[in-house]
Write a protein that holds these residues in place. Sequence first.
Motif, PDB file in Angstrom:
ATOM      1  N   GLY A 276      12.323 -18.249  -5.123  1.00  0.00           N
ATOM      2  CA  GLY A 276      12.884 -18.559  -3.811  1.00  0.00           C
ATOM      3  C   GLY A 276      13.161 -17.328  -3.005  1.00  0.00           C
ATOM      4  N   ARG A 277      14.276 -17.398  -2.304  1.00  0.00           N
ATOM      5  CA  ARG A 277      14.597 -16.335  -1.359  1.00  0.00           C
ATOM      6  C   ARG A 277      14.893 -15.007  -2.058  1.00  0.00           C
ATOM      7  NH1 ARG A 277      18.600 -19.650   2.810  1.00  0.00           N
ATOM      8  NH2 ARG A 277      17.003 -21.147   3.532  1.00  0.00           N
ATOM      9  N   ILE A 278      15.574 -15.078  -3.213  1.00  0.00           N
ATOM     10  CA  ILE A 278      15.912 -13.836  -3.919  1.00  0.00           C
ATOM     11  C   ILE A 278      14.633 -13.103  -4.340  1.00  0.00           C
ATOM     12  CG2 ILE A 278      17.011 -12.869  -5.963  1.00  0.00           C
ATOM     13  CD1 ILE A 278      19.050 -15.093  -5.841  1.00  0.00           C
ATOM     14  N   PHE A 279      13.682 -13.873  -4.881  1.00  0.00           N
ATOM     15  CA  PHE A 279      12.413 -13.273  -5.316  1.00  0.00           C
ATOM     16  C   PHE A 279      11.690 -12.626  -4.143  1.00  0.00           C
ATOM     17  CE2 PHE A 279       8.016 -13.326  -6.855  1.00  0.00           C
ATOM     18  CZ  PHE A 279       8.192 -12.845  -8.142  1.00  0.00           C
ATOM     19  N   ALA A 280      11.654 -13.335  -3.005  1.00  0.00           N
ATOM     20  CA  ALA A 280      11.000 -12.795  -1.816  1.00  0.00           C
ATOM     21  C   ALA A 280      11.736 -11.565  -1.303  1.00  0.00           C
ATOM     22  CB  ALA A 280      10.940 -13.859  -0.723  1.00  0.00           C
ATOM     23  N   ALA A 281      13.074 -11.598  -1.392  1.00  0.00           N
ATOM     24  CA  ALA A 281      13.861 -10.451  -0.929  1.00  0.00           C
ATOM     25  C   ALA A 281      13.590  -9.219  -1.784  1.00  0.00           C
ATOM     26  CB  ALA A 281      15.344 -10.798  -0.947  1.00  0.00           C
ATOM     27  N   VAL A 282      13.504  -9.438  -3.115  1.00  0.00           N
ATOM     28  CA  VAL A 282      13.201  -8.317  -4.013  1.00  0.00           C
ATOM     29  C   VAL A 282      11.807  -7.755  -3.715  1.00  0.00           C
ATOM     30  CG1 VAL A 282      12.806  -7.657  -6.417  1.00  0.00           C
ATOM     31  CG2 VAL A 282      14.744  -9.117  -5.834  1.00  0.00           C
ATOM     32  N   ALA A 283      10.847  -8.648  -3.494  1.00  0.00           N
ATOM     33  CA  ALA A 283       9.483  -8.208  -3.180  1.00  0.00           C
ATOM     34  C   ALA A 283       9.466  -7.393  -1.896  1.00  0.00           C
ATOM     35  CB  ALA A 283       8.556  -9.411  -3.060  1.00  0.00           C
ATOM     36  N   LEU A 284      10.184  -7.892  -0.885  1.00  0.00           N
ATOM     37  CA  LEU A 284      10.233  -7.171   0.392  1.00  0.00           C
ATOM     38  C   LEU A 284      10.923  -5.828   0.230  1.00  0.00           C
ATOM     39  CD1 LEU A 284       9.609  -7.353   3.431  1.00  0.00           C
ATOM     40  CD2 LEU A 284      11.879  -8.371   3.745  1.00  0.00           C
ATOM     41  N   LEU A 285      11.999  -5.792  -0.554  1.00  0.00           N
ATOM     42  CA  LEU A 285      12.721  -4.537  -0.789  1.00  0.00           C
ATOM     43  C   LEU A 285      11.830  -3.520  -1.492  1.00  0.00           C
ATOM     44  CD1 LEU A 285      15.452  -3.058  -0.626  1.00  0.00           C
ATOM     45  CD2 LEU A 285      15.995  -4.009  -2.880  1.00  0.00           C
TER      46      LEU A 285
END
Length: 849
Positions: A403-412
Amino acid sequence: MTKVSFRGLMSRKLRTGVTALAVLLGVAFIAGSYVLTDTINKSFDEIFDVAYAGTDVAVSSSTTGQGDQAAPPPFPARYLDSVRKVDGVEKAEGGIFSVVRFVDAKGDQLSSSFAPEFVSSTSTKPFDTLTYTKGHPPRTASETSLDESTADREHLDIGSTLRIASDAGVRSYKIVGLQRLGDTSSGGSSTAQLTLPEAQSLTDKVGQLDGISVKAAPGVSTTLLAKRIDRVMPPRVIVETGQQAAARQSQDIKDQLKFFRIILLVFGGVALLVGSFLIFNTFSITVAQRIRELGMLRTLGATRGQILTGMILEATVIGAFGGLVGVPAGIGFAVGLNAMFRSFGIDLPNTGMVIETRTIIVSIVIGLVVTLAAALTPALRATRVSPMAALLEAELPEGRGRGRIFAAVALLLTVGGLGMAAYGLLGSISDSSAAAGLVGGGAVATLFGVSMFSPRLVRPLASFIGWPLERLRGLTGRLARENAVRKPGRTAVTAGALMIGLAVVVFVTVFAAGISASVGNAIDRNFQGDIVLQNTDGFSPISSGAGREAAQVQGVKTVSSLSFGGGVYKGSDVNISAVDPATVNDVLSLDWKKGSPSTIASLSGGQTVLDDAWAKKHDLAPGDRMAVRTPFEKRQQLQVVGTVKDNADLLGTMVVTQSLLHHSFGVREPSMTFIKLAAGANPALVKDEIKQRIKSKFATVDALNQQELKDNQEQQIQQLVSFFYVLLALAIVISLLGIVTTLALSIHERTRELGMLRAVGMSRRQVRRLIRYEAVITALIGAILGSILGVIFATLVSRPLADEGFELAYPVGTLIVLLILAALAGVLAAIVPARRAARLDVLQALAYE
């Protein structure tokens, strides 16, 4: 659980073997890199140990400011008399050791190898450490001896004629002896011996020496004798014991070749990184296909910890096997690398394969760590299988991090990685190793970030790529597209392996195109002459006599040379170029920032023009004074009179007069000579006449017009690019193995589905097409993402070089070809899985569970 793990590995031999092969290939690359470079280093140690075996004290020229193209200047032969007078000296001899070229009767280079060719002067025992396998040392000015490896390679023997080209022209010698230095391969380099007077004459060093060898009297310490000799010698020479000289020269070469090991390890790391994607995907699919088995184990009482332990054990076995077998495979890989270098004309010294304990330990540890790291996430997902999964047609629970956490980590990771790389390139970091670490770490973080985010990109990319397939092939193309997006995570990981390989390929391609464009544009902007004289190898100095010979050709208006040397400014090496102020404006057009053509036309011995970017970095401006340490260990005071933008690093750090570079820095010959023709002269005819006149006397000098000069530079760049492509081939092969494995496992997973399609009328040919189209879509997803990342990396790396005249170029045609090749690679990877899918028995497939 241990028995279950081993039975699981043995029951899936093919996928276990393919996964282990990915580890093995990456580890073999790493191990082979260490074996090859350790072998080279050991070989140089032995070469110099043998060369200085009979020398107690060695005297040689200072290496201060020794550039890539400039050899240390010789010193006066009278220094030998001073050495012989020192108390404790039993015997001392002077010698010559210079770079030359061996040529054939037509004046062409005898060997196509990049390895250097030397001429040395004869010496007596104990300084002479050569072993004569045939004949004897030269005794007259017309005789020479030659190393036996060159004689064998060029089919020369006692009585043959050897032609040597040097500063004094081309001379012919009768071979009277064949010799070798110790038992170590010379790595393709060649050495001819001449008498001392003849060696001095040939290399234009009459009355000068390159070195002095000293034998200590009995009972005299070599260290003490070196100190005594050092007291009577000027600062421009180095005085050290024979052991110190051997260690220093060997270490100098090791330092110069350090980048070689780094490059090999980087490419080995790329191969391992690509292999980790294959491992991750294989374990992920395996876990998904074993959901009933894992559920049954949970029903029988296996805990989550035991499930995790079993999966980790499987990964450990695969990693250990890949690491252990990767070490002996690395030895074979080192042999292959050596053969590859030889095919590029780079023959490396070889004293027998050297396998350090460090190589074995590092290889095994890397194999284990990479495999365990790649298998950890699938193993953790396996622990979430419930006991009820044994009774149901259950799907493996999706990871909670999608979800959002995974996408946030990828973006980071992506943004942070790009930021790290940008800071390493553009930040004011004085430590080059730290800067390189930031760039490398940022690149890896970016790749992982994009890989993590790529499942969200699979659907739009698959729709874009699959649209023409669906238009052309109808239902088959549509099914291929839908199958690619059915499990976006699996498709993304499979494509990610190819993405990494293509990202590096595109980076090398774009960056090389930028170098070619920058050099070409620099030649167009700066080169006002019509013809340039340069060494046939493209980088070594040429004889000044070639320019004088060309000046006598009718139609030549101006002859002006450019020379390169080196010095030290505030502890850092600087590259120095030299011009003739009276003629330079006729042949070169400089990009002035502060000053004008009249500035360099009036340049005097105590003045310099600086590269503008370097001047700003060191806070120097016209009117300032600076001191540069020369190879003679003297401080040369210079006044800054102007700055220029140095396009493509043509002029180096600073520009001085030819006279100053010769007298104060010891540079004796120009690196290239520019020729301006008179109005109305026929360029082609004049160039042909110049080539004919210089060929017989100066065989290593070539005459090129402006277009030929650009083509020559581009050819050298393309050779380097081809070299990198070969190193990257292994990573591409591993990524294709990933596509093969994923397709094969997915076919196993979709057995009933494929049977249903066959039952409703799909032909075997259509099944094969379906699998091929899936492979093409997957490959192109990786290729598109890799191309975008490669272009981004090339753009980032090019920014710090903009001040040096670097202009990035995007070879659109080549990039399109790479995408087409990626699609063809997908078709190639699908051959075996497609055939397997087409051969499925319809009734058995429908009954498959």
